[in-house]
Design a protein around this motif. Structure first.
Motif, PDB file in Angstrom:
ATOM      1  N   LEU A 101       0.865  -1.178   0.000  1.00 58.14           N
ATOM      2  CA  LEU A 101       0.000   0.000   0.000  1.00 58.14           C
ATOM      3  C   LEU A 101       0.899   1.224   0.000  1.00 58.14           C
ATOM      4  N   ASP A 102       1.001   1.867  -1.147  1.00 61.70           N
ATOM      5  CA  ASP A 102       1.843   3.055  -1.289  1.00 61.70           C
ATOM      6  C   ASP A 102       0.957   4.230  -1.678  1.00 61.70           C
ATOM      7  N   LEU A 103       0.707   5.090  -0.711  1.00 62.71           N
ATOM      8  CA  LEU A 103      -0.092   6.299  -0.918  1.00 62.71           C
ATOM      9  C   LEU A 103       0.775   7.540  -0.736  1.00 62.71           C
ATOM     10  N   SER A 104       2.066   7.387  -0.881  1.00 59.99           N
ATOM     11  CA  SER A 104       2.996   8.475  -0.596  1.00 59.99           C
ATOM     12  C   SER A 104       2.869   9.625  -1.595  1.00 59.99           C
ATOM     13  N   TYR A 105       3.235  10.797  -1.112  1.00 61.22           N
ATOM     14  CA  TYR A 105       3.304  12.021  -1.907  1.00 61.22           C
ATOM     15  C   TYR A 105       2.007  12.343  -2.632  1.00 61.22           C
ATOM     16  N   ASN A 106       0.956  12.418  -1.830  1.00 60.53           N
ATOM     17  CA  ASN A 106      -0.348  12.892  -2.258  1.00 60.53           C
ATOM     18  C   ASN A 106      -0.725  14.021  -1.309  1.00 60.53           C
ATOM     19  N   PHE A 107      -2.003  14.231  -1.114  1.00 59.98           N
ATOM     20  CA  PHE A 107      -2.471  15.291  -0.214  1.00 59.98           C
ATOM     21  C   PHE A 107      -3.416  14.726   0.842  1.00 59.98           C
TER      22      PHE A 107
END
Length: 124
Positions: free
Chosen positions: A74-80
């Protein structure tokens, strides 16, 4: 830009599933996705890898992600994303990689995640 808010529409959901299959080996990272990640994402119950990093997805991380039992990445990195990390993510017993860097998350890391993942965690 694809607006993930529209994924509740069955046609858009079907297209999203096809897009996920097409990008299975390429990932959906850095694809210009925006909007919110819907709670309905848990209906894609056979997901194993979710890489939505480096997009413009905003809002809270859906607690329903914790229902996807086979989720390994689960990679949700570098969003808002903002708010806290859902306690339900502690139920992801198959997860090997969890990357939430580069968001505006607050609060504590859920205890269930701490024992299993923090020994190899990276905080930036």
């Amino acid at each position: 830009m694809i607006n993930l808010c529209d994924i509740q529409n069955p046609v858009v959901l079907f297209c999203f599933v096809l897009l996920t299959i097409v990008y299975l080996y390429r990932g959906l990272d850095n694809q210009g996705l925006g909007g919110y990640l819907p709670e309905d994402i848990s209906k894609l119950s056979h997901l194993q890898h979710v890489n939505l990093s480096q997009n413009s997805i905003k809002g809270h991380i859906p607690s329903s992600l914790g229902k996807i039992a086979g989720l390994e990445v689960l990679d949700l990195s570098y969003n808002f994303f903002n708010g806290s990390i859902p306690e339900s993510l502690g139920g992801l017993t198959s997860v090997r990689i969890l990357n939430l860097n580069g968001n505006s998350l607050s609060g504590r890391v859920p205890a269930a995640l701490g024992g299993r993942l923090l020994h190899r965690a990276s905080f930036k």
